[in-house]
Design an enzyme around this catalytic site. Sequence first.
Site, PDB file in Angstrom:
ATOM      1  N   SER A 124       0.837  -1.225   0.182  1.00  0.00           N
ATOM      2  CA  SER A 124      -0.212   0.050   0.080  1.00  0.00           C
ATOM      3  C   SER A 124       0.951   1.152   0.122  1.00  0.00           C
ATOM      4  O   SER A 124       1.917   1.231   0.544  1.00  0.00           O
ATOM      5  CB  SER A 124      -0.742  -0.055   1.230  1.00  0.00           C
ATOM      6  OG  SER A 124      -1.550   1.154   1.450  1.00  0.00           O
ATOM      7  N   TYR A 148      -1.862  -0.943  10.933  1.00  0.00           N
ATOM      8  CA  TYR A 148      -2.110  -1.647   9.798  1.00  0.00           C
ATOM      9  C   TYR A 148      -0.703  -1.223   8.729  1.00  0.00           C
ATOM     10  O   TYR A 148      -0.317  -1.874   8.121  1.00  0.00           O
ATOM     11  CB  TYR A 148      -3.162  -0.879   9.258  1.00  0.00           C
ATOM     12  CG  TYR A 148      -3.299  -0.954   7.437  1.00  0.00           C
ATOM     13  CD1 TYR A 148      -3.065   0.138   6.950  1.00  0.00           C
ATOM     14  CD2 TYR A 148      -3.778  -2.154   6.884  1.00  0.00           C
ATOM     15  CE1 TYR A 148      -3.186  -0.086   5.419  1.00  0.00           C
ATOM     16  CE2 TYR A 148      -3.524  -2.431   5.725  1.00  0.00           C
ATOM     17  CZ  TYR A 148      -3.269  -1.328   4.812  1.00  0.00           C
ATOM     18  OH  TYR A 148      -3.477  -1.408   3.400  1.00  0.00           O
ATOM     19  N   LYS A 152       2.296  -3.603   6.579  1.00  0.00           N
ATOM     20  CA  LYS A 152       2.787  -3.635   5.317  1.00  0.00           C
ATOM     21  C   LYS A 152       4.305  -3.383   5.428  1.00  0.00           C
ATOM     22  O   LYS A 152       4.860  -4.203   4.186  1.00  0.00           O
ATOM     23  CB  LYS A 152       2.097  -2.567   4.368  1.00  0.00           C
ATOM     24  CG  LYS A 152       0.382  -2.775   4.284  1.00  0.00           C
ATOM     25  CD  LYS A 152       0.180  -3.940   3.669  1.00  0.00           C
ATOM     26  CE  LYS A 152      -1.438  -4.268   3.453  1.00  0.00           C
ATOM     27  NZ  LYS A 152      -1.927  -5.451   2.636  1.00  0.00           N
TER      28      LYS A 152
HETATM   29  C1  WQD Z   1      -8.962   9.753   1.093  1.00  0.00           C
HETATM   30  C2  WQD Z   1      -9.159  11.517   1.173  1.00  0.00           C
HETATM   31  C3  WQD Z   1      -9.297  11.911   3.346  1.00  0.00           C
HETATM   32  C4  WQD Z   1     -13.145  10.201   4.219  1.00  0.00           C
HETATM   33  C5  WQD Z   1      -6.657   5.030   2.959  1.00  0.00           C
HETATM   34  C6  WQD Z   1      -5.624   4.068   3.793  1.00  0.00           C
HETATM   35  C7  WQD Z   1      -4.623   3.378   2.817  1.00  0.00           C
HETATM   36  C8  WQD Z   1      -5.500   2.719   1.605  1.00  0.00           C
HETATM   37  C9  WQD Z   1      -6.548   3.827   1.255  1.00  0.00           C
HETATM   38  C10 WQD Z   1      -5.487   0.470   2.403  1.00  0.00           C
HETATM   39  C11 WQD Z   1      -8.469  12.161   2.439  1.00  0.00           C
HETATM   40  C12 WQD Z   1     -10.811  12.645   2.656  1.00  0.00           C
HETATM   41  C13 WQD Z   1     -12.129  10.686   3.656  1.00  0.00           C
HETATM   42  C14 WQD Z   1     -14.247  11.444   4.511  1.00  0.00           C
HETATM   43  C15 WQD Z   1     -12.730  12.978   3.845  1.00  0.00           C
HETATM   44  N1  WQD Z   1      -6.136   1.633   2.274  1.00  0.00           N
HETATM   45  N2  WQD Z   1     -12.127  12.172   3.232  1.00  0.00           N
HETATM   46  N3  WQD Z   1     -14.020  12.430   4.203  1.00  0.00           N
HETATM   47  O1  WQD Z   1      -6.762   8.003   3.906  1.00  0.00           O
HETATM   48  O2  WQD Z   1      -5.825   8.326   1.300  1.00  0.00           O
HETATM   49  O3  WQD Z   1      -6.117   6.205   2.424  1.00  0.00           O
HETATM   50  O4  WQD Z   1      -7.253   4.146   2.291  1.00  0.00           O
HETATM   51  O5  WQD Z   1      -4.314   0.179   1.984  1.00  0.00           O
HETATM   52  O6  WQD Z   1      -3.925   2.606   3.573  1.00  0.00           O
HETATM   53  O7  WQD Z   1      -4.701   5.045   4.609  1.00  0.00           O
HETATM   54  O8  WQD Z   1      -8.111   7.286   1.871  1.00  0.00           O
HETATM   55  O9  WQD Z   1     -10.585   7.352   1.238  1.00  0.00           O
HETATM   56  O10 WQD Z   1      -9.578   7.509   3.899  1.00  0.00           O
HETATM   57  O11 WQD Z   1      -9.332   9.192   2.371  1.00  0.00           O
HETATM   58  O12 WQD Z   1     -12.685  14.244   3.586  1.00  0.00           O
HETATM   59  O13 WQD Z   1     -15.261  10.890   5.205  1.00  0.00           O
HETATM   60  O14 WQD Z   1     -10.546  11.882   1.410  1.00  0.00           O
HETATM   61  O15 WQD Z   1      -9.005  13.272   4.335  1.00  0.00           O
HETATM   62  O16 WQD Z   1      -7.759  13.448   2.043  1.00  0.00           O
HETATM   63  P1  WQD Z   1      -6.582   7.326   2.436  1.00  0.00           P
HETATM   64  P2  WQD Z   1      -9.345   7.730   2.307  1.00  0.00           P
END
Ligand code: WQD
Length: 331
Positions: A124, A148, A152
């Site tokens: 990841s 988590y 990885k």
């Molecule tokens: C994306 C953007 C949030 C939710 C995570 C894991 C990573 C991988 C992918 C497994 C960010 C913003 C989110 C919400 C928001 N998973 N957001 N409101 O954090 O980039 O990655 O998922 O491997 O390991 O860390 O993905 O979709 O949570 O967030 O504003 O309700 O959307 O701040 O900028 P992220 P995400």
Amino acid sequence: MAVLVTGGAGFIGSHTVVQLLEHGEEIVILDNFSNSSPDVLDKIRQISGKDFKFYEGDMRDKELLKRLFEENKIEAVIHFAGLKAVGESVEKPLDYYDNNINGTLCVLEAMKASGCKKMIFSSSATVYGNDNKVPFTEDMKTSATNPYGWTKVFIEHILEGVCTSDKEFSAVLLRYFNPIGAHKSGLIGEKPNGIPNNLMPYIVKVANGEYDHLNVFGDDYDTPDGTGVRDYIHVVDLADGHIAALEYARKNNGVQTVNLGTGRGTSVLELVRAFEKASGKKVPYVIAPRRAGDIAECYADVSKAKEILGWQAKYDVDDMCKDNARWALKL
Ligand code: WQD
């Protein structure tokens, strides 16, 4: 010879199994349905018109693994199985270390006992941590800010160690950026249990009226519109990246680390607008405080994937939103 797909009933696993079956591969799936459901198996058969063998169980069940490797000639393992919720890993670190790391060691032991020497590992972009500068390249230092992410990082090092000790072993560590979208049939897609942690499944629940608004976690980042920027990649592009990695592992030994992303960043508000356009549904939002641990920007340098795997993403964010809407909103 068959390819074992651990976690093959999951979101990325099921899409990869469809592509592998259509590519003519013989598939064996191991899944304990901890973050997936049995109905996905028939959907995979319906989409591909092909069948596969299925074993229900936990990758830490050594007897089950022994039987699986005795009953099937496994050439390679595509290893998706693992817990993957960042927040949950902070609450239950031991569950994550046991399931993800001990589970992987059990799979590697079973592979060693049967002479299977190829693994494609689901890593990841989270391993790039908070200290690297975008676009992320595979040679950058890795770290994590949650258990988590550490699993990885540790499993990448475990596979490096296996390749150092066994020169015939081949490991391709695929660092996924942000997988979204769904198969164009609308029959399989992401179906997270409970309140979604990730942006796209949350947007979907606002669009279908389950939640009345999206909380945008911060609009004061140093990005074009102040909201978080991520490298969203279509899950089918990601699935095809695993086929390219399998072909690479068939021709090369040693360990290779490869980013699977598009190389393009999309902000939260840009994704909201793209989904509204694709679905015709409004996605009301409010600006909320930043989420702890979030970084402003995360997107890939994708030159290595093109160079050594001959792979690059084909779909753009509009395609991802259209396919996501068809699957999630039955549009
Ligand atoms: C994306 C953007 C949030 C939710 C995570 C894991 C990573 C991988 C992918 C497994 C960010 C913003 C989110 C919400 C928001 N998973 N957001 N409101 O954090 O980039 O990655 O998922 O491997 O390991 O860390 O993905 O979709 O949570 O967030 O504003 O309700 O959307 O701040 O900028 P992220 P995400």
